[in-house]
Design a protein around this motif. Sequence first.
Motif, mmCIF file in Angstrom:
data_model
loop_
_atom_site.group_PDB
_atom_site.id
_atom_site.type_symbol
_atom_site.label_atom_id
_atom_site.label_comp_id
_atom_site.label_asym_id
_atom_site.label_seq_id
_atom_site.Cartn_x
_atom_site.Cartn_y
_atom_site.Cartn_z
ATOM 1 N N UNK A 147 0.846 -1.192 0.000
ATOM 2 C CA UNK A 147 0.000 0.000 0.000
ATOM 3 C C UNK A 147 0.884 1.245 0.000
ATOM 4 N N UNK A 148 0.879 2.004 -1.084
ATOM 5 C CA UNK A 148 1.615 3.276 -1.105
ATOM 6 C C UNK A 148 0.752 4.414 -0.554
ATOM 7 N N UNK A 159 -3.986 7.490 0.457
ATOM 8 C CA UNK A 159 -3.732 6.110 0.077
ATOM 9 C C UNK A 159 -3.840 6.019 -1.433
ATOM 10 N N UNK A 160 -2.862 5.415 -2.071
ATOM 11 C CA UNK A 160 -2.903 5.257 -3.523
ATOM 12 C C UNK A 160 -3.800 4.062 -3.837
ATOM 13 N N UNK A 161 -4.852 4.310 -4.630
ATOM 14 C CA UNK A 161 -5.791 3.255 -4.981
ATOM 15 C C UNK A 161 -5.112 2.092 -5.681
ATOM 16 N N UNK A 162 -5.752 0.932 -5.642
ATOM 17 C CA UNK A 162 -5.113 -0.285 -6.144
ATOM 18 C C UNK A 162 -4.751 -0.192 -7.621
ATOM 19 N N UNK A 163 -5.688 0.278 -8.448
ATOM 20 C CA UNK A 163 -5.393 0.390 -9.877
ATOM 21 C C UNK A 163 -4.252 1.367 -10.125
ATOM 22 N N UNK A 164 -4.240 2.467 -9.360
ATOM 23 C CA UNK A 164 -3.175 3.454 -9.517
ATOM 24 C C UNK A 164 -1.851 2.896 -9.005
ATOM 25 N N UNK A 165 -1.898 2.037 -7.984
ATOM 26 C CA UNK A 165 -0.676 1.400 -7.478
ATOM 27 C C UNK A 165 -0.015 0.576 -8.571
#
Length: 204
Positions: A147-148, A159-165
């Motif tokens: 989690x970035x 929190x950086x969303x999963x797709x954006x991660x």
Amino acid sequence: MSSSAKTASAAGLQSLIERAAGDRNAGKDGLPPVERWNPDFCGDIDMEIKSDGAWFYMGTPIGRPALVRLFSTVLRKDEDGKTYLVTPVEKLGIRIEDAPFLAVEMTCEDKDGEPSISFRTNVGDVVTASADNPIRFVVSGEHHELKPYVLVRGRLEALVGRAVTYELLEHGEEADIDGTAMFVIRSGGATFPVMEMAELERQS
């Protein structure tokens, strides 16, 4: 919830809206100077920001984006680690499930030969990762989810969303840090370690 409780809830929310909007005194970034306000702590209110960025008041979603944006501009995280809604006359504690903001979009461009990664949050902030707005990486949960988080302002992170991660990690590269081969993200002249290359290879 009874009709009288609903009425009281709506009245309380409307009063809070008026106080949040009452003294903007915005700086050059258009945000109120919450770091300079020192009101008395007035207790906690039943407001929560979920991990998906959704805001709730007394268990009911706050569905108006403009209202969520207004409240987001008077958020402040203090040294005690708690997050508050702050106006010139009060400080109210709220609950944060994960981070107060969610990064929902990113762009990467080249500036003077250096990568520059910018994020847009769910409440409209745009921030470029740099030494002043660092990215940190946390491995969380039983599934060891990466989690970035990117610092937006003050002590408030997105929190950086999963797709954006996934998109962010596509811009990673290998770098030597203190003699250890690391997988890193570079932006704004800064380097942000994600994990050791050995760990990345074990997961691949």
